[in-house]
Each structure stands twice: as C-alpha cells, then as structure tokens.
Motif scaffolding. Structure first.
Motif, mmCIF file in Angstrom:
data_model
loop_
_atom_site.group_PDB
_atom_site.id
_atom_site.type_symbol
_atom_site.label_atom_id
_atom_site.label_comp_id
_atom_site.label_asym_id
_atom_site.label_seq_id
_atom_site.Cartn_x
_atom_site.Cartn_y
_atom_site.Cartn_z
ATOM 1 N N ILE A 58 2.210 -7.113 -7.735
ATOM 2 C CA ILE A 58 1.577 -6.042 -6.958
ATOM 3 C C ILE A 58 0.844 -5.039 -7.834
ATOM 4 O O ILE A 58 -0.250 -4.601 -7.488
ATOM 5 N N ILE A 86 1.637 -1.021 -1.253
ATOM 6 C CA ILE A 86 2.756 -1.802 -1.800
ATOM 7 C C ILE A 86 3.514 -2.468 -0.664
ATOM 8 O O ILE A 86 3.804 -3.666 -0.705
ATOM 9 N N VAL A 87 3.810 -1.695 0.358
ATOM 10 C CA VAL A 87 4.552 -2.224 1.515
ATOM 11 C C VAL A 87 3.744 -3.330 2.199
ATOM 12 O O VAL A 87 4.300 -4.356 2.597
ATOM 13 N N SER A 88 2.438 -3.151 2.295
ATOM 14 C CA SER A 88 1.588 -4.185 2.902
ATOM 15 C C SER A 88 1.632 -5.473 2.092
ATOM 16 O O SER A 88 1.770 -6.565 2.650
ATOM 17 N N PHE A 89 1.506 -5.354 0.775
ATOM 18 C CA PHE A 89 1.565 -6.541 -0.084
ATOM 19 C C PHE A 89 2.930 -7.222 0.013
ATOM 20 O O PHE A 89 3.019 -8.445 0.070
ATOM 21 N N ARG A 90 3.999 -6.439 0.051
ATOM 22 C CA ARG A 90 5.334 -7.027 0.183
ATOM 23 C C ARG A 90 5.468 -7.722 1.538
ATOM 24 O O ARG A 90 6.122 -8.749 1.653
ATOM 25 N N SER A 117 4.648 -11.166 1.427
ATOM 26 C CA SER A 117 5.536 -11.897 0.509
ATOM 27 C C SER A 117 4.983 -11.998 -0.900
ATOM 28 O O SER A 117 5.307 -12.924 -1.631
ATOM 29 N N TYR A 123 10.578 1.014 -6.445
ATOM 30 C CA TYR A 123 9.168 0.851 -6.789
ATOM 31 C C TYR A 123 8.777 1.801 -7.923
ATOM 32 O O TYR A 123 7.949 1.460 -8.770
ATOM 33 N N PRO A 158 5.098 -11.184 -4.603
ATOM 34 C CA PRO A 158 6.179 -10.709 -5.477
ATOM 35 C C PRO A 158 5.875 -9.332 -6.067
ATOM 36 O O PRO A 158 4.715 -9.018 -6.372
ATOM 37 N N VAL A 159 6.909 -8.546 -6.254
ATOM 38 C CA VAL A 159 6.757 -7.194 -6.793
ATOM 39 C C VAL A 159 6.006 -7.226 -8.123
ATOM 40 O O VAL A 159 5.136 -6.391 -8.378
ATOM 41 N N SER A 174 14.140 1.998 -1.667
ATOM 42 C CA SER A 174 12.970 1.176 -1.995
ATOM 43 C C SER A 174 11.934 1.980 -2.767
ATOM 44 O O SER A 174 11.341 1.476 -3.730
ATOM 45 N N HIS A 223 -1.829 -16.543 -4.391
ATOM 46 C CA HIS A 223 -0.693 -16.362 -3.486
ATOM 47 C C HIS A 223 -0.853 -17.231 -2.247
ATOM 48 O O HIS A 223 0.117 -17.839 -1.777
#
Length: 170
Positions: free
Chosen positions: A64, A51-55, A58, A21, A60-61, A17, A83
């Motif tokens: 971010i 990044i992990v928090s935003f993912r 849900s 990223y 989308p990459v 991951s 969102h």
C-alpha cells in the motif's frame, strides 16, 4: 486536527488499526502533544481512507505504501495490475477446489463408506488440477473456516493423528 479515535471513526476502522498503520509507516500523526496524544490532519484522514480502500481490495499492507506515495518507480497502474493477476490466480485456484468438490459430489457414497483414502483423495485433487501448494491452501482454508469438520474429514481418510496435527498446523 483529529485524535486517533476520531480519525478511526471517519475511516470506519478501529483505533487499533490506525495505530497499526502508523507502526508500519503508512500514516503519521501531524502533531504529537507532550502527553503523547496523536493528532492527524485532513490529509491524514484522506490517506487513511485510501489505505482502507486498498485493504478492501485485499491489497497487502506491504504494497500500500508505494501505491499511496507513487515514488518507487512502478506506477500505481502496474501495481494494481499485478494485484489483479494475483486475484485471477486465486480465482482459478478456487475454481479448481470447486471441481474437486464436484467430483466428490458425483460420488457421494465414497466418503460415507470410508472408501476414500488419503491416497485416493490426493488423486482426486490432482485430477482436479491441484498442485501441492493448492492442496495446502485448501487445507488452510478448510481449517480456518471449519476446524472441527476439517478434523473429522482428515480422520475419515484414515490418516494417523500425528499427520493430522501436521496438516492442521499448516
């Protein structure tokens, strides 16, 4: 400085991951050794955690980067509201699916007696508020979660195998 494995461990994700990223431009190593090893700073660790928090929300990459960088004109608040609106639409769609299933539950013998045809099923879905796009999402989710049951369900509607394959390929 942290290696790929160390930064992944700190963020609670896989090494793969982290590399993904990096490949999509969300995170960059601070230093790269002559042997190709990547090294990340404390700031990179914090960015990766964001990044992990935003993912986890849900997001989308593709959305971010601007949230992290805050330099594309739209505020973080605006993007998060967008969102939130998307999530609200998904919730409405799920509630429509629930209503369709409840309609069937009120008439449980329909499926057991093979009385529900493809046409009748579409009528039920439309009556529950589904449009073509929502029905497609419903089939996609059914296929994702229970592919064998999805196959059996489609067969119970009397649909030809070639059409079943098209539906399942959605």
């Amino acid at each position: 400085m942290y290696s790929v494995s160390n930064i992944a461990k700190q963020a609670g994700i896989t090494r793969t991951s982290v590399l993904y990223y990096e490949r999509v431009g969300l995170i960059q190593p601070t230093l790269r050794d002559s042997n190709g090893y990547r090294w990340y700073s404390d700031e990179a660790v914090q960015r990766l955690k964001s990044i992990v928090s935003f993912r986890g929300l849900s997001i989308p990459v593709a959305d971010i980067g601007p949230l992290l960088d805050r330099n594309e004109g739209e505020s973080q608040t605006t993007r998060l509201r967008q969102h939130l609106n998307q999530l609200e639409q998904e919730i409405r769609n799920l509630r429509e699916q629930q209503r369709a299933i409840m309609l069937l539950l009120n008439e449980p013998t329909l499926l057991e007696q093979d009385m529900v045809t493809k046409e009748r099923w579409v009528e039920i879905m439309v009556a529950a508020g589904f449009d073509e796009q929502a029905m497609t999402r419903w089939h996609q989710k059914f296929e994702e979660l229970e592919p064998e049951e999805h196959q059996k369900f489609l067969e119970s509607l009397g649909i030809e195998q070639s059409e079943i394959e098209q539906i399942r390929a959605l």
